[in-house]
Design an enzyme around this catalytic site. Structure first.
Site, PDB file in Angstrom:
ATOM      1  N   TYR A 174      -3.724   9.498   3.622  1.00  0.00           N
ATOM      2  CA  TYR A 174      -4.149   8.315   2.756  1.00  0.00           C
ATOM      3  C   TYR A 174      -5.320   8.772   2.150  1.00  0.00           C
ATOM      4  CZ  TYR A 174      -0.406   5.108   4.676  1.00  0.00           C
ATOM      5  OH  TYR A 174       0.671   4.533   4.896  1.00  0.00           O
ATOM      6  N   ASP A 175      -6.098   9.060   2.499  1.00  0.00           N
ATOM      7  CA  ASP A 175      -7.574   8.998   1.995  1.00  0.00           C
ATOM      8  C   ASP A 175      -8.454   9.730   3.012  1.00  0.00           C
ATOM      9  OD1 ASP A 175     -10.337   8.998   0.709  1.00  0.00           O
ATOM     10  OD2 ASP A 175      -9.364   7.207  -0.536  1.00  0.00           O
TER      11      ASP A 175
END
Length: 497
Positions: free
Chosen positions: A296-297
């Site tokens: 995701y990040d």
């Protein structure tokens, strides 16, 4: 010596990109102990908890199958699609129907199946939403469609969860477990922000247009939409900063994937087509029956992961603490210090994310020394030094200046640590014991991580305090440059010839 009142420490976190492009949501709270508090005005009446029967229960298999059939009927996917939606430990996810190679495209969704501000603009409420923040217009659209039995988005909306484990959905009793953390302050600030936006849009849009909003829209509805967008919307896409992509938004996160490159993109549908496609790739090889996962990040802290998605990781570098430094307006040298800060890409306030196991962020010590400058060191603020002072601040200025920043930072860390109601040892014992409620595990993990970072900061400046008498300061460096002090610190006397 600069007065302690010239120092201002506070905590901050950034809002999601779809909420605001400015820093209006920077949440500033004192590093001193803050009591847990309740939101005033309208309280959020409903929360959901993972240990309740109706919390984040997966949609019935029939609804998932209906959604899958709808996608096939609409030609979004084919029977030969490499992935399909399925129930997984995280809830719903995308599971490989065959072996998939690294970087293989697993899904392409045409633009007409996206939900974004353009979708809202083309809807019945488009004219009403034209002046709203993009996320608010999409939130209103989602809520309105969710309440319509004949919505064309019905099969998609039916598989969306009523809540996630994001801290915005936690009850007050669950939030108590975050006492002392930056995450608590951020969560309460975000909920208050959502509440204020709801009250405004209710007064200006919803109530005056009941014919378009025949069913009541509550604060809980608005919080639900906010949580859905925060956890599922894609951003950082070509021309798209806020977009929901049905089916693609079922993709789950893997901490084992350490690259964000090429996982998804927007591209043209073909040489002679103006249509756009959302394209999703798998960053790693996947066997049939396994989940397709992405990262995701890489840059989010555990507190940010908990706020956005409702999970945390065990990696130490996911633990972070945001230190906010500020030049006090009461500082007699406020104007000079602000000019120097702005010349070097900072401002009246500066935000430094300190990550567990990593060195202090660049420019943090320089900014600290700038804020602390005063007394006999204030000559460095004069215009003659304006082009060189930042370089001077990269090294210790004086014993008094360095001692002050050490003392203030250490006092701030101790004050922040006193705001927790448990120790790190107690938290670690809870985590090792197992059988924790998922939300309690998040709370314990976040607060333990923040404490470790605070202890790390305190230890850095404690060691620096012990070195104060051994450090070389500006005056010594200047005398050396002039050839008036030897390498051993002895003063050189010139004999007349």
């Amino acid at each position: 010596m600069a007065a302690l009142s010239n120092f201002s420490f506070s905590l901050s976190t950034s809002p999601p990109t779809f909420v605001s492009s400015s820093k209006t949501l920077k949440l500033l709270t004192s590093l001193t102990k803050k009591p847990f508090f309740r939101l005033k005005s309208r309280a959020f009446a409903a929360t959901c908890s993972l240990h309740s029967a109706s919390a984040t229960t997966n949609p019935p298999t029939a609804q998932v199958e209906t959604f899958w059939q709808w996608l096939r009927d609409q030609k979004v996917v084919s029977p030969k699609s490499p992935i399909r939606p399925a129930t997984v430990p995280e809830g719903l996810g995308l599971v490989a129907q065959r072996d998939i190679a690294k970087n293989e495209v697993v899904l392409e969704v045409p633009m007409k199946f996206w939900i974004n501000p353009d979708t809202v603009a083309a809807s019945e409420i488009g004219s009403l939403c034209s002046g709203l923040k993009p996320w608010i217009s999409v939130a209103l659209f989602l809520i309105r469609e969710k309440k319509k039995e004949d919505s064309p988005w019905r099969v998609y909306l039916d598989i969306l969860p009523e809540c996630t484990d994001s801290t915005v959905f936690w009850s007050e009793e669950e939030l108590v477990e975050l006492q002392g953390t930056q995450l608590l302050s951020t969560t309460l600030g975000v909920k208050e922000y959502v509440q204020n936006e709801y009250l405004k849009v209710e007064e200006e849009i919803i109530l005056p247009n009941k014919q378009l909003f025949p069913r009541p829209i509550t604060l809980d509805d608005f919080l639900w939409a906010f949580g859905i967008l925060r956890s599922r919307a894609f951003s950082r896409l070509r021309g798209q900063n806020l977009v929901l992509i049905p089916l693609a938004d079922l993709i789950n996160h893997s901490p084992g994937i350490t690259t964000e490159d090429y996982a998804y993109e927007i591209k043209g549908a073909g040489l002679f087509s103006r249509d756009l496609l959302f394209s999703l790739r798998t960053p790693v090889p996947v066997k049939a029956g396994e989940q397709v996962l992405i990262q995701y990040d890489l840059n989010k802290s555990n507190a940010e992961l908990a706020l956005d998605y409702g999970f945390i990781e065990s990696k130490s570098d996911r633990n972070a603490y945001t230190l906010t430094l500020e030049i006090s307006e009461s500082d007699p040298f406020f104007g000079d210090k602000l000019d120097i800060a702005e010349t070097n890409g900072l401002g009246e306030s500066a935000y430094f994310d300190i990550v567990l196991g990593r060195t202090l962020p660049p420019a943090m010590l320089q900014y600290l020394r700038l804020v602390a400058l005063g007394g006999t060191d204030a000559f460095l603020l004069e215009s003659i030094f304006r082009n060189t002072i930042w370089g001077h601040l990269d090294l210790p200025v004086s014993h008094a200046n360095e001692e002050l920043i050490c003392r203030v930072v250490r006092d701030a860390c101790k004050s922040a640590l006193s705001g927790f109601h448990t120790t790190i040892e107690e938290d670690e014992q809870l985590l090792q014991g197992g059988n924790l409620d998922p939300r309690l595990r998040i709370a314990v993990g976040v607060r333990a991580g923040e404490k470790r970072v605070l202890q790390q900061i305190d230890e850095i400046f404690k060691e620096r305090e012990l070195e104060l008498d051994e450090l070389e300061y500006y005056q010594e460096r200047r005398l050396k440059d002039l050839g008036l002090v030897g390498e051993q610190g002895d003063i050189i006397f010139w004999e007349p010839k």
